[in-house]
Design an enzyme around this catalytic site. Structure first.
Site, PDB file in Angstrom:
ATOM      1  N   ARG A 162       0.697  -1.226   0.102  1.00  0.00           N
ATOM      2  CA  ARG A 162       0.101  -0.046   0.002  1.00  0.00           C
ATOM      3  C   ARG A 162       0.856   1.262   0.051  1.00  0.00           C
ATOM      4  O   ARG A 162       0.556   2.263   0.706  1.00  0.00           O
ATOM      5  CB  ARG A 162      -0.977  -0.004   1.276  1.00  0.00           C
ATOM      6  CG  ARG A 162      -1.914  -1.054   1.204  1.00  0.00           C
ATOM      7  CD  ARG A 162      -2.984  -0.936   0.119  1.00  0.00           C
ATOM      8  NE  ARG A 162      -3.969  -1.875   0.308  1.00  0.00           N
ATOM      9  CZ  ARG A 162      -4.006  -3.055  -0.132  1.00  0.00           C
ATOM     10  NH1 ARG A 162      -3.110  -3.631  -0.429  1.00  0.00           N
ATOM     11  NH2 ARG A 162      -5.120  -3.891   0.174  1.00  0.00           N
ATOM     12  N   SER A 237     -10.540  -0.320   3.070  1.00  0.00           N
ATOM     13  CA  SER A 237      -9.634  -0.392   4.428  1.00  0.00           C
ATOM     14  C   SER A 237      -9.128   0.939   4.905  1.00  0.00           C
ATOM     15  O   SER A 237      -8.557   1.592   4.231  1.00  0.00           O
ATOM     16  CB  SER A 237      -8.409  -1.281   4.241  1.00  0.00           C
ATOM     17  OG  SER A 237      -8.585  -2.477   3.754  1.00  0.00           O
ATOM     18  N   GLU A 333      -4.696   4.098   6.566  1.00  0.00           N
ATOM     19  CA  GLU A 333      -4.190   3.911   4.761  1.00  0.00           C
ATOM     20  C   GLU A 333      -4.884   5.082   3.988  1.00  0.00           C
ATOM     21  O   GLU A 333      -4.235   5.262   2.962  1.00  0.00           O
ATOM     22  CB  GLU A 333      -4.882   2.610   4.525  1.00  0.00           C
ATOM     23  CG  GLU A 333      -4.070   2.057   3.525  1.00  0.00           C
ATOM     24  CD  GLU A 333      -5.063   1.571   2.251  1.00  0.00           C
ATOM     25  OE1 GLU A 333      -4.919   2.075   1.267  1.00  0.00           O
ATOM     26  OE2 GLU A 333      -5.853   0.753   2.728  1.00  0.00           O
TER      27      GLU A 333
HETATM   28  N1  EPU Z   1     -10.951 -10.300  10.251  1.00  0.00           N
HETATM   29  C1  EPU Z   1     -11.683 -10.296  11.695  1.00  0.00           C
HETATM   30  N2  EPU Z   1     -12.837  -9.404  11.534  1.00  0.00           N
HETATM   31  C2  EPU Z   1     -13.068  -8.424  10.667  1.00  0.00           C
HETATM   32  C3  EPU Z   1     -12.324  -8.481   9.677  1.00  0.00           C
HETATM   33  C4  EPU Z   1     -11.361  -9.438   9.325  1.00  0.00           C
HETATM   34  O1  EPU Z   1     -11.471 -11.205  12.279  1.00  0.00           O
HETATM   35  O2  EPU Z   1     -14.013  -7.744  10.872  1.00  0.00           O
HETATM   36  C5  EPU Z   1     -10.090 -11.536  10.113  1.00  0.00           C
HETATM   37  C6  EPU Z   1     -10.364 -12.311   9.097  1.00  0.00           C
HETATM   38  O3  EPU Z   1     -11.010 -13.308   9.556  1.00  0.00           O
HETATM   39  C7  EPU Z   1      -9.297 -12.725   8.639  1.00  0.00           C
HETATM   40  C8  EPU Z   1      -8.177 -11.732   8.713  1.00  0.00           C
HETATM   41  O4  EPU Z   1      -8.782 -10.949   9.490  1.00  0.00           O
HETATM   42  O5  EPU Z   1      -8.533 -13.913   9.407  1.00  0.00           O
HETATM   43  C9  EPU Z   1      -8.248 -10.961   7.291  1.00  0.00           C
HETATM   44  O6  EPU Z   1      -9.395 -10.654   6.830  1.00  0.00           O
HETATM   45  P1  EPU Z   1      -9.355 -10.366   5.158  1.00  0.00           P
HETATM   46  O7  EPU Z   1      -9.123 -11.571   4.569  1.00  0.00           O
HETATM   47  O8  EPU Z   1     -10.904  -9.876   4.881  1.00  0.00           O
HETATM   48  O9  EPU Z   1      -8.623  -9.119   4.775  1.00  0.00           O
HETATM   49  P2  EPU Z   1      -7.997  -8.124   5.386  1.00  0.00           P
HETATM   50  O10 EPU Z   1      -6.430  -8.220   5.843  1.00  0.00           O
HETATM   51  O11 EPU Z   1      -8.935  -7.559   6.438  1.00  0.00           O
HETATM   52  C10 EPU Z   1      -6.891  -7.142   2.992  1.00  0.00           C
HETATM   53  C11 EPU Z   1      -6.830  -5.804   2.437  1.00  0.00           C
HETATM   54  C12 EPU Z   1      -8.072  -5.522   1.621  1.00  0.00           C
HETATM   55  C13 EPU Z   1      -8.070  -6.806   0.792  1.00  0.00           C
HETATM   56  C14 EPU Z   1      -7.976  -8.200   1.605  1.00  0.00           C
HETATM   57  C15 EPU Z   1      -7.971  -9.256   0.629  1.00  0.00           C
HETATM   58  C16 EPU Z   1      -5.541  -4.305   3.754  1.00  0.00           C
HETATM   59  C17 EPU Z   1      -5.166  -3.010   4.547  1.00  0.00           C
HETATM   60  N3  EPU Z   1      -6.642  -4.530   3.166  1.00  0.00           N
HETATM   61  O12 EPU Z   1      -7.694  -6.966   4.032  1.00  0.00           O
HETATM   62  O13 EPU Z   1      -7.822  -4.392   0.871  1.00  0.00           O
HETATM   63  O14 EPU Z   1      -9.497  -6.707  -0.140  1.00  0.00           O
HETATM   64  O15 EPU Z   1      -6.876  -8.019   2.242  1.00  0.00           O
HETATM   65  O16 EPU Z   1      -6.745  -9.440   0.147  1.00  0.00           O
HETATM   66  O17 EPU Z   1      -4.169  -4.538   3.338  1.00  0.00           O
HETATM   67  C18 EPU Z   1      -8.362  -2.179   0.592  1.00  0.00           C
HETATM   68  O18 EPU Z   1      -7.224  -1.876   0.502  1.00  0.00           O
HETATM   69  O19 EPU Z   1      -9.170  -0.984   0.670  1.00  0.00           O
HETATM   70  C19 EPU Z   1      -8.892  -3.530   0.947  1.00  0.00           C
HETATM   71  C20 EPU Z   1     -10.055  -3.879   0.921  1.00  0.00           C
END
Ligand code: EPU
Length: 338
Positions: A162, A237, A333
């Site tokens: 990012r 995010s 972010e």
């Molecule tokens: N999780 C929770 N609670 C929540 C959200 C997530 O416990 O409310 C846990 C999930 O269960 C999982 C982990 O956190 O174990 C990761 O969650 P998720 O796969 O949804 O991905 P993320 O790390 O929350 C990142 C990116 C997203 C991207 C997804 C998929 C960042 C800041 N965000 O989110 O990017 O779509 O991975 O690759 O790196 C964005 O940048 O706007 C964005 C949406």
């Protein structure tokens, strides 16, 4: 090209924050853009792309320059690859769909990300195991004061999680006008390593997925978890996923054995901010029209008429709580305009 005065920007930012621009102009070609830059009939310039990664907290007392230059061109083609460029004002998802329709592989995991092509390199957009930098060749950008065109290679952009040169050394100095990618025409290297993609594909009984199948799986996952900005204002995010030391992680794991993580290297580990925020009880909470999304705690939302400050206040509450509870500093972010 028409200059508008005291124009509401509500329709021009995905958070749907209702602030005004003193002056506003939408440019649809590079020559229009250059004439604005050369004429210098403005005190200050504020460049606006898709407005999908910003939180506006005040009226913009400047000439808001909306980059609406459209066009997609195939630059070079072999039997294996295509080098394709899209201008800054193309809608990112529409461009991804154009590539999928033509069976050009590499961007399918980045389906349904809001915003324009021109802002995609700034934060090296990424999702489901793929980042823009994986297929990015170069981008053209115009210097805001000299009007000169500069070509940034993949290496020049210093892409990171990012992050890029456009958020650091040359922040605010260039307007990206065109982005070029190298995509595959055959033997597509599908990335289905992200568990939910694999599940969505097997659930549909697909044995040999195509790039279209991967795109559809991503769209399905995103629609289930992330709010559609045309229905609920948001900027994806709001925070980056923090990177902490292994020692810190092992300490946390003693109290939270289920804490999810992604290993970075021998010394560092990334933990999902969404998990931390959910553990702190913020998921689904709402204060007036501002809140934390019900299905993904990493996303702050505007249910209608929230101000930028109301959203920012929630983010501060979250940062304080996460710091107190986990000794982790959450980095925002989204670009905060204040
Ligand atoms: N999780 C929770 N609670 C929540 C959200 C997530 O416990 O409310 C846990 C999930 O269960 C999982 C982990 O956190 O174990 C990761 O969650 P998720 O796969 O949804 O991905 P993320 O790390 O929350 C990142 C990116 C997203 C991207 C997804 C998929 C960042 C800041 N965000 O989110 O990017 O779509 O991975 O690759 O790196 C964005 O940048 O706007 C964005 C949406």
């Amino acid at each position: 090209m028409k200059i508008e005065y005291n124009k509401s920007l509500k329709e021009y930012n995905t958070f749907g924050i209702d602030v005004n621009a003193t002056e506003f102009v939408s440019v649809t070609s590079e020559s229009e853009l250059k004439s604005i830059l050369f004429d210098k009939n403005y005190r200050e310039l504020f460049v606006l792309s898709g407005g999908s990664n910003m939180l506006l907290t005040k009226n913009i007392d400047a000439l808001v320059l909306h980059i609406a230059i459209r066009g997609i061109d195939v630059i070079e083609e072999t039997k294996d690859h295509v080098v394709i460029s899209a201008t800054a004002g193309e809608n990112w998802h529409d461009f991804v769909q154009y590539c999928i329709h033509n069976d050009y592989g590499g961007l399918e995991n980045l389906s349904l990300i809001p915003g324009y092509v021109g802002s995609a390199p700034i934060q090296n957009i990424g999702a489901y195991g793929v980042e823009l930098k994986d297929t990015f060749v170069s981008c053209e950008a115009i210097h805001t004061t000299t009007g000169e065109k500069h070509l940034f290679s993949n290496e020049d952009c210093k892409f990171d999680y990012r992050n890029s040169i456009f958020k650091n050394e040359v922040k605010g100095k260039y307007i990206i006008t065109r982005v070029t990618f190298k995509l595959t025409k055959k033997n597509h290297r599908l990335n289905t390593s992200y568990g939910a993609i694999e599940n969505a594909i097997t659930d549909r009984g697909i044995q040999k997925p195509t790039i279209k199948d991967v795109s559809e799986a991503v769209i399905h996952i995103r629609k289930n978890k992330l709010p559609d900005p045309s229905e609920i204002g948001n900027s994806g995010s709001f925070f980056k996923n923090p990177i902490i030391s292994i020692q810190h992680f092992l300490e946390l794991q003693k109290s939270y054995p289920d804490i999810p993580s992604y290993k970075i290297d021998q010394n560092y580990i990334k933990v999902p901010a969404g998990w931390l925020i959910e553990q702190s009880g913020f998921k689904g909470k709402r204060w007036g029209d501002a809140g934390v999304h019900q299905k993904q705690a990493l996303v702050l939302v505007n249910y209608g008429n929230a101000s930028g400050h109301e959203i920012l206040d929630i983010s501060k509450k979250i940062q304080n709580e996460i710091h107190e509870k986990f000794d982790i500093s959450l980095e925002i972010e989204v670009n905060i305009i204040q």
